[in-house]
Design an enzyme around this catalytic site. Structure first.
Site, PDB file in Angstrom:
ATOM      1  N   ARG A 103       0.857  -1.194   0.000  1.00  7.99           N
ATOM      2  CA  ARG A 103       0.000   0.000   0.000  1.00  7.99           C
ATOM      3  C   ARG A 103       0.889   1.240   0.000  1.00  7.99           C
ATOM      4  NH1 ARG A 103      -3.462  -1.156   4.456  1.00  7.99           N
ATOM      5  NH2 ARG A 103      -4.748  -2.248   2.941  1.00  7.99           N
ATOM      6  N   ASP A 154       0.862  -7.730   9.267  1.00  2.96           N
ATOM      7  CA  ASP A 154      -0.528  -8.184   9.337  1.00  2.96           C
ATOM      8  C   ASP A 154      -1.252  -7.873  10.643  1.00  2.96           C
ATOM      9  OD1 ASP A 154       0.008  -9.543   6.791  1.00  2.96           O
ATOM     10  OD2 ASP A 154       0.945 -11.089   8.015  1.00  2.96           O
ATOM     11  N   ASP A 156      -2.755  -6.156  13.791  1.00  9.46           N
ATOM     12  CA  ASP A 156      -3.113  -4.772  14.082  1.00  9.46           C
ATOM     13  C   ASP A 156      -3.828  -4.723  15.423  1.00  9.46           C
ATOM     14  OD1 ASP A 156      -2.427  -3.771  11.359  1.00  9.46           O
ATOM     15  OD2 ASP A 156      -4.130  -5.014  10.768  1.00  9.46           O
TER      16      ASP A 156
END
EC number: 3.6.1.15
Length: 177
Positions: free
Chosen positions: A23, A105, A107
């Site tokens: 991203r 990954d 969070d």
């Protein structure tokens, strides 16, 4: 690119462990840099996903990156209060292209009422096997979850009540120039 100065803009690139771009956030305004950290703000920032999809952030968010901790923190300023999204990730590096880190990954989301949720455990387990995360990375990430929860519980750093106000006010001042 040297160390960006207050009011300048940087691109943020998130990668996965296997090296592929995950991203990108374009035009994050830098609010403060130090030897080990960078504080910035995203406000209606263009985000591009690895599959080419694009979207724009909806609200202002103060971002915190550190060169020693394996997480970064996004404080999203919303009408109902501040929500935090904390990515378990490698410490950042800054080069001529962007601020870069590896997203691992896991969070932690913190809601305005203080509720905490550990997210994406299944995704972490899947990618851990798929990309063969080393055991030392797994250990480091789990230790950093503990550090992050301690910061949240004790209102340290970006979780202190004044932090978001101070940095959002600074952003507003810089935006008026």
């Amino acid at each position: 690119m040297g160390i960006p100065k207050e009011g300048e803009f940087v691109t943020i690139q998130s990668y996965k462990h296997d090296g592929h771009l995950h991203r990108t956030w374009r035009d994050t305004m830098v609010l403060k840099t130090s030897e080990y950290s960078l504080i910035g703000v995203n406000d209606h920032t263009l985000v591009t996903e690895s599959d080419g999809r694009r979207w724009v952030t909806r609200e202002p968010a103060i971002v915190y990156f550190h060169k020693k901790y394996w997480f970064n923190i996004i404080a999203m300023i919303r009408e109902k209060g501040v929500s935090y999204y904390c990515n378990l990730a490698s410490p950042y590096v800054l080069d001529d292209e962007a601020l870069k880190y590896i997203d691992y990954d896991l969070d932690i989301k913190v809601f305005p009422d203080g509720e905490k949720r550990l997210l994406d455990v299944d995704e972490y387990e899947f990618h851990s096997k798929l990309m063969d995360y080393p055991e030392d990375i797994d250990f480091i990430l789990k230790e950093n979850v503990k550090t992050l929860v301690d910061w949240i519980n004790n209102e340290k750093g970006p979780f202190s009540p004044e932090y978001v106000d101070i940095w959002y006010q600074r952003y507003q001042q810089l935006s008026k120039k």
